[in-house]
Scaffold this motif. Sequence first.
Motif, PDB file in Angstrom:
ATOM      1  N   GLU A  10      -2.061   1.274  -9.845  1.00 36.27           N
ATOM      2  CA  GLU A  10      -3.212   1.160  -8.716  1.00 36.27           C
ATOM      3  C   GLU A  10      -2.767   0.742  -7.371  1.00 36.27           C
ATOM      4  OE1 GLU A  10      -7.233  -1.612  -8.664  1.00 36.27           O
ATOM      5  OE2 GLU A  10      -6.885  -0.376 -10.303  1.00 36.27           O
ATOM      6  N   ALA A  11      -2.145  -0.180  -7.173  1.00 40.13           N
ATOM      7  CA  ALA A  11      -1.307  -0.789  -5.896  1.00 40.13           C
ATOM      8  C   ALA A  11      -0.650   0.277  -5.034  1.00 40.13           C
ATOM      9  CB  ALA A  11      -0.717  -1.996  -5.994  1.00 40.13           C
ATOM     10  N   LEU A  12       0.070   1.050  -5.717  1.00 39.55           N
ATOM     11  CA  LEU A  12       0.996   1.867  -5.343  1.00 39.55           C
ATOM     12  C   LEU A  12       0.270   3.189  -4.876  1.00 39.55           C
ATOM     13  CD1 LEU A  12       4.246   1.942  -7.630  1.00 39.55           C
ATOM     14  CD2 LEU A  12       4.255   1.495  -5.094  1.00 39.55           C
ATOM     15  N   ASP A  55      11.881  -7.611 -12.230  1.00 36.41           N
ATOM     16  CA  ASP A  55      11.197  -8.419 -13.277  1.00 36.41           C
ATOM     17  C   ASP A  55       9.585  -7.927 -12.708  1.00 36.41           C
ATOM     18  OD1 ASP A  55      10.585 -10.359 -11.410  1.00 36.41           O
ATOM     19  OD2 ASP A  55      12.253 -11.634 -12.390  1.00 36.41           O
ATOM     20  N   ALA A  56       8.793  -8.330 -13.523  1.00 39.86           N
ATOM     21  CA  ALA A  56       7.444  -8.165 -13.241  1.00 39.86           C
ATOM     22  C   ALA A  56       6.957  -9.136 -11.847  1.00 39.86           C
ATOM     23  CB  ALA A  56       6.337  -8.608 -14.368  1.00 39.86           C
ATOM     24  N   ILE A  62       6.305  -7.990  -4.099  1.00 39.06           N
ATOM     25  CA  ILE A  62       6.653  -6.889  -3.338  1.00 39.06           C
ATOM     26  C   ILE A  62       5.395  -6.117  -3.165  1.00 39.06           C
ATOM     27  CG2 ILE A  62       7.790  -4.789  -3.013  1.00 39.06           C
ATOM     28  CD1 ILE A  62      10.173  -5.769  -4.402  1.00 39.06           C
ATOM     29  N   LEU A  63       4.344  -5.924  -4.118  1.00 40.17           N
ATOM     30  CA  LEU A  63       3.271  -5.049  -3.801  1.00 40.17           C
ATOM     31  C   LEU A  63       2.239  -6.072  -3.017  1.00 40.17           C
ATOM     32  CD1 LEU A  63       3.032  -3.448  -7.362  1.00 40.17           C
ATOM     33  CD2 LEU A  63       3.612  -2.341  -4.919  1.00 40.17           C
ATOM     34  N   GLY A  65       2.998  -8.178  -0.867  1.00 39.39           N
ATOM     35  CA  GLY A  65       3.487  -8.406   0.596  1.00 39.39           C
ATOM     36  C   GLY A  65       3.966  -9.613   0.706  1.00 39.39           C
ATOM     37  N   GLU A  66       4.080 -10.588  -0.453  1.00 37.86           N
ATOM     38  CA  GLU A  66       4.822 -11.824  -0.390  1.00 37.86           C
ATOM     39  C   GLU A  66       6.533 -11.651  -0.100  1.00 37.86           C
ATOM     40  OE1 GLU A  66       3.507 -14.067  -3.533  1.00 37.86           O
ATOM     41  OE2 GLU A  66       1.474 -13.466  -3.140  1.00 37.86           O
ATOM     42  N   LEU A  67       6.769 -10.494  -0.637  1.00 40.11           N
ATOM     43  CA  LEU A  67       8.237 -10.388  -0.644  1.00 40.11           C
ATOM     44  C   LEU A  67       8.661  -9.193  -0.049  1.00 40.11           C
ATOM     45  CD1 LEU A  67      10.896 -11.526  -1.608  1.00 40.11           C
ATOM     46  CD2 LEU A  67      10.727 -10.461  -3.903  1.00 40.11           C
ATOM     47  N   ASN A  68       9.579  -9.325   0.818  1.00 35.38           N
ATOM     48  CA  ASN A  68       9.912  -7.737   1.450  1.00 35.38           C
ATOM     49  C   ASN A  68      11.014  -7.225   0.356  1.00 35.38           C
ATOM     50  OD1 ASN A  68      12.304  -6.541   3.228  1.00 35.38           O
ATOM     51  ND2 ASN A  68      10.845  -6.862   4.636  1.00 35.38           N
TER      52      ASN A  68
END
Length: 95
Positions: A10-12, A55-56, A62-63, A65-68
Motif C-alpha cells: 500500500e505504501a509503495l 528486515d521488516a 524507509i517507507l 521516511g525515518e531512514l534514508n
Amino acid sequence: MSDIVNAAVEALTEKLSGSFDGSAKFMIEGEGAIMLDSAGVRAEDGDADVTLTADADTFQSILSGELNPTGAFMSGKLTVDGDMGMAMQLGNVLS
C-alpha cells in the motif's frame, strides 16, 4: 501474506505514482516479497532487475521516511543485488 507486506504494498503504491521502468523486488526477511514493475506493486516473488533485502523494521523505517535508503545501504541494513542504477532510482523515489 503478512500484514507488513500488505502495508508495504500500500505504501509503495502511494509513493510510486505512474509506471516504473524496469522491475524491482523487495525482500522483507521473514515476511515475504514485493514486486514492483510496469504492472504496479504487488505481493509476489519473481525475477527482477534489482532485489533489495532488509528486515521488516528497516523497510518500515524507509517507507515512513525515518531512514534514508542510501544510509540503510551504507550501514549494511539494506542489501542490493542487481542493477545498482535502478536501486538508486528507487532510493530517490522512496526518500
